[in-house]
Design a protein around this motif. Structure first.
Motif, PDB file in Angstrom:
ATOM      1  N   ALA A  52       3.975   3.193  84.586  1.00  0.00           N
ATOM      2  CA  ALA A  52       3.761   4.544  85.119  1.00  0.00           C
ATOM      3  C   ALA A  52       5.014   5.394  84.943  1.00  0.00           C
ATOM      4  CB  ALA A  52       3.368   4.467  86.593  1.00  0.00           C
ATOM      5  N   ALA A  53       6.178   4.781  85.124  1.00  0.00           N
ATOM      6  CA  ALA A  53       7.444   5.506  84.976  1.00  0.00           C
ATOM      7  C   ALA A  53       7.769   5.761  83.507  1.00  0.00           C
ATOM      8  CB  ALA A  53       8.568   4.734  85.643  1.00  0.00           C
ATOM      9  N   VAL A  54       7.673   4.723  82.684  1.00  0.00           N
ATOM     10  CA  VAL A  54       8.045   4.851  81.268  1.00  0.00           C
ATOM     11  C   VAL A  54       7.084   5.783  80.533  1.00  0.00           C
ATOM     12  CG1 VAL A  54       8.276   3.601  79.077  1.00  0.00           C
ATOM     13  CG2 VAL A  54       9.170   2.596  81.191  1.00  0.00           C
ATOM     14  N   PHE A  55       5.793   5.653  80.794  1.00  0.00           N
ATOM     15  CA  PHE A  55       4.797   6.445  80.075  1.00  0.00           C
ATOM     16  C   PHE A  55       4.886   7.934  80.378  1.00  0.00           C
ATOM     17  CE2 PHE A  55       1.540   2.701  79.712  1.00  0.00           C
ATOM     18  CZ  PHE A  55       2.402   2.061  78.842  1.00  0.00           C
ATOM     19  N   THR A  56       5.488   8.296  81.502  1.00  0.00           N
ATOM     20  CA  THR A  56       5.567   9.709  81.887  1.00  0.00           C
ATOM     21  C   THR A  56       6.990  10.250  81.862  1.00  0.00           C
ATOM     22  OG1 THR A  56       5.693   9.075  84.230  1.00  0.00           O
ATOM     23  CG2 THR A  56       3.500   9.549  83.337  1.00  0.00           C
ATOM     24  N   ASP A  57       7.929   9.479  81.347  1.00  0.00           N
ATOM     25  CA  ASP A  57       9.325   9.915  81.279  1.00  0.00           C
ATOM     26  C   ASP A  57       9.424  11.127  80.339  1.00  0.00           C
ATOM     27  OD1 ASP A  57      12.055  10.251  80.829  1.00  0.00           O
ATOM     28  OD2 ASP A  57      12.468   8.102  80.763  1.00  0.00           O
ATOM     29  N   ALA A  68      11.822  12.320  78.844  1.00  0.00           N
ATOM     30  CA  ALA A  68      12.848  12.176  77.805  1.00  0.00           C
ATOM     31  C   ALA A  68      12.269  11.795  76.447  1.00  0.00           C
ATOM     32  CB  ALA A  68      13.889  11.145  78.237  1.00  0.00           C
ATOM     33  N   HIS A  69      10.992  11.429  76.420  1.00  0.00           N
ATOM     34  CA  HIS A  69      10.353  11.038  75.162  1.00  0.00           C
ATOM     35  C   HIS A  69       8.873  11.357  75.238  1.00  0.00           C
ATOM     36  CE1 HIS A  69       8.821   7.637  77.425  1.00  0.00           C
ATOM     37  NE2 HIS A  69      10.059   7.262  77.716  1.00  0.00           N
ATOM     38  N   PRO A  70       8.130  11.238  74.126  1.00  0.00           N
ATOM     39  CA  PRO A  70       6.694  11.505  74.168  1.00  0.00           C
ATOM     40  C   PRO A  70       5.992  10.593  75.183  1.00  0.00           C
ATOM     41  CG  PRO A  70       7.446  11.451  71.902  1.00  0.00           C
ATOM     42  CD  PRO A  70       8.597  10.971  72.758  1.00  0.00           C
ATOM     43  N   PRO A  71       4.875  11.050  75.733  1.00  0.00           N
ATOM     44  CA  PRO A  71       4.180  10.254  76.751  1.00  0.00           C
ATOM     45  C   PRO A  71       3.463   9.036  76.170  1.00  0.00           C
ATOM     46  CG  PRO A  71       2.923  12.222  76.240  1.00  0.00           C
ATOM     47  CD  PRO A  71       4.222  12.341  75.491  1.00  0.00           C
ATOM     48  N   GLY A  72       3.160   8.100  77.077  1.00  0.00           N
ATOM     49  CA  GLY A  72       2.400   6.920  76.696  1.00  0.00           C
ATOM     50  C   GLY A  72       3.251   5.849  76.035  1.00  0.00           C
ATOM     51  N   CYS A  73       2.559   4.860  75.492  1.00  0.00           N
ATOM     52  CA  CYS A  73       3.190   3.744  74.773  1.00  0.00           C
ATOM     53  C   CYS A  73       3.172   4.052  73.279  1.00  0.00           C
ATOM     54  CB  CYS A  73       2.415   2.457  75.059  1.00  0.00           C
ATOM     55  SG  CYS A  73       2.877   1.061  74.009  1.00  0.00           S
ATOM     56  N   MET A  74       4.319   3.990  72.629  1.00  0.00           N
ATOM     57  CA  MET A  74       4.396   4.316  71.218  1.00  0.00           C
ATOM     58  C   MET A  74       3.514   3.410  70.368  1.00  0.00           C
ATOM     59  SD  MET A  74       5.749   3.778  67.966  1.00  0.00           S
ATOM     60  CE  MET A  74       7.083   2.604  68.095  1.00  0.00           C
ATOM     61  N   VAL A  75       3.482   2.123  70.675  1.00  0.00           N
ATOM     62  CA  VAL A  75       2.705   1.184  69.868  1.00  0.00           C
ATOM     63  C   VAL A  75       1.202   1.468  70.002  1.00  0.00           C
ATOM     64  CG1 VAL A  75       2.100  -1.246  69.554  1.00  0.00           C
ATOM     65  CG2 VAL A  75       4.482  -0.595  69.906  1.00  0.00           C
ATOM     66  N   ILE A  76       0.759   1.801  71.204  1.00  0.00           N
ATOM     67  CA  ILE A  76      -0.654   2.134  71.412  1.00  0.00           C
ATOM     68  C   ILE A  76      -0.982   3.467  70.753  1.00  0.00           C
ATOM     69  CG2 ILE A  76      -2.391   2.707  73.154  1.00  0.00           C
ATOM     70  CD1 ILE A  76      -0.918   0.706  75.024  1.00  0.00           C
ATOM     71  N   SER A  77      -0.118   4.464  70.957  1.00  0.00           N
ATOM     72  CA  SER A  77      -0.355   5.791  70.392  1.00  0.00           C
ATOM     73  C   SER A  77      -0.345   5.767  68.869  1.00  0.00           C
ATOM     74  CB  SER A  77       0.709   6.767  70.888  1.00  0.00           C
ATOM     75  OG  SER A  77       0.685   6.869  72.293  1.00  0.00           O
ATOM     76  N   ALA A  78       0.552   4.990  68.298  1.00  0.00           N
ATOM     77  CA  ALA A  78       0.684   4.943  66.837  1.00  0.00           C
ATOM     78  C   ALA A  78      -0.561   4.398  66.164  1.00  0.00           C
ATOM     79  CB  ALA A  78       1.896   4.106  66.445  1.00  0.00           C
ATOM     80  N   THR A 101       0.441  12.304  85.863  1.00  0.00           N
ATOM     81  CA  THR A 101       1.813  12.201  86.357  1.00  0.00           C
ATOM     82  C   THR A 101       2.162  10.755  86.695  1.00  0.00           C
ATOM     83  OG1 THR A 101       1.191  12.476  88.678  1.00  0.00           O
ATOM     84  CG2 THR A 101       1.587  14.493  87.392  1.00  0.00           C
ATOM     85  N   ARG A 102       3.445  10.523  86.897  1.00  0.00           N
ATOM     86  CA  ARG A 102       3.904   9.196  87.308  1.00  0.00           C
ATOM     87  C   ARG A 102       3.221   8.784  88.611  1.00  0.00           C
ATOM     88  NH1 ARG A 102      10.188   7.194  88.313  1.00  0.00           N
ATOM     89  NH2 ARG A 102       9.651   5.201  89.297  1.00  0.00           N
ATOM     90  N   GLU A 103       3.163   9.701  89.563  1.00  0.00           N
ATOM     91  CA  GLU A 103       2.567   9.376  90.861  1.00  0.00           C
ATOM     92  C   GLU A 103       1.091   9.025  90.717  1.00  0.00           C
ATOM     93  OE1 GLU A 103       4.460  12.076  90.202  1.00  0.00           O
ATOM     94  OE2 GLU A 103       6.266  11.300  91.207  1.00  0.00           O
ATOM     95  N   GLU A 104       0.383   9.751  89.867  1.00  0.00           N
ATOM     96  CA  GLU A 104      -1.033   9.451  89.641  1.00  0.00           C
ATOM     97  C   GLU A 104      -1.201   8.073  89.014  1.00  0.00           C
ATOM     98  OE1 GLU A 104      -2.919  13.916  89.053  1.00  0.00           O
ATOM     99  OE2 GLU A 104      -1.917  12.945  87.354  1.00  0.00           O
TER     100      GLU A 104
END
Length: 198
Positions: free
Chosen positions: A97-102, A104-114, A180-183
């Motif tokens: 939840a924290a990493v995917f909404t940070d 500082a970089h695009p949202p989500g997981c890069m490997v999943i999004s790619a 959001t991270r909270e969601e």
């Protein structure tokens, strides 16, 4: 090309360029990211990209390895460090939840999004193999907890592993859709309420 030209050091920071390539693939996915997009993001010409990284697929493979050792390292750390599958998966989803909404970089997981809309067979198969390896690792963790008596004996390790993977992958897409991270933390908490009891 002269010997002097051939021997010149690279005029760019390789690690910085790799970081920019990571952001490009993360934002747009493998298929939609062109060589022109990559050279623009990395601030180098196509000849320099090919000389330093090989082709697009080879660059992406290096990006994936780097991602797994940095942004994506939280999953492996939780699986290694937590004493039970429940503790590990609770931590994985909370940290996702924290990493995917940070911001500082695009949202989500890069490997999943790619993998979205990927039609390059070798890349698609490699990404699928990575996801399936993670599910197998999840399953091993659950099975070990069943054997230790941490989970009921009728627990289906494969089903529970796929459930956690589905929540994780869904959270990645939800982050890309603006959650959001909270969601996502609330989603993670709700998901873990389905954990089997003894």
């Amino acid at each position: 090309m002269s010997t002097k030209q051939r021997g010149r050091p690279r005029s760019f920071d390789r690690e910085a360029a790799l970081g920019q390539a990571t952001m490009a693939f993360w934002e747009h996915g493998y298929e939609a990211t062109s060589i022109a997009d990559l050279t623009r993001a990395m601030g180098i010409g196509a000849p320099s990209l090919y000389a330093a990284f090989g082709d697009k697929k080879a660059l992406f493979e290096e990006v994936v390895r780097g991602y797994g050792a940095t942004y994506g390292a939280f999953t492996g750390a939780a699986l290694e460090e937590e004493p039970t599958a429940r503790a590990a998966f609770t931590r994985v989803l909370r940290e996702a939840a924290a990493v995917f909404t940070d911001p500082a970089h695009p949202p989500g997981c890069m490997v999943i999004s790619a993998a979205t809309n990927c039609t390059t067979a070798e890349v698609e198969e490699a990404l699928r193999a990575m996801r399936n390896t993670n599910i197998a690792r999840f399953e091993d963790l659950v099975r070990a907890d069943v054997h230790r008596g941490e989970l009921p004996p009728d627990t289906a390790p494969g089903v529970l592993a796929r459930y956690i993977a589905a929540v994780f992958q869904g959270m990645s897409q939800q982050a890309r859709d603006g959650a959001t991270r909270e969601e996502l933390e609330r989603v993670a908490g709700l998901a873990m309420r389905a954990w089997p009891g003894k």
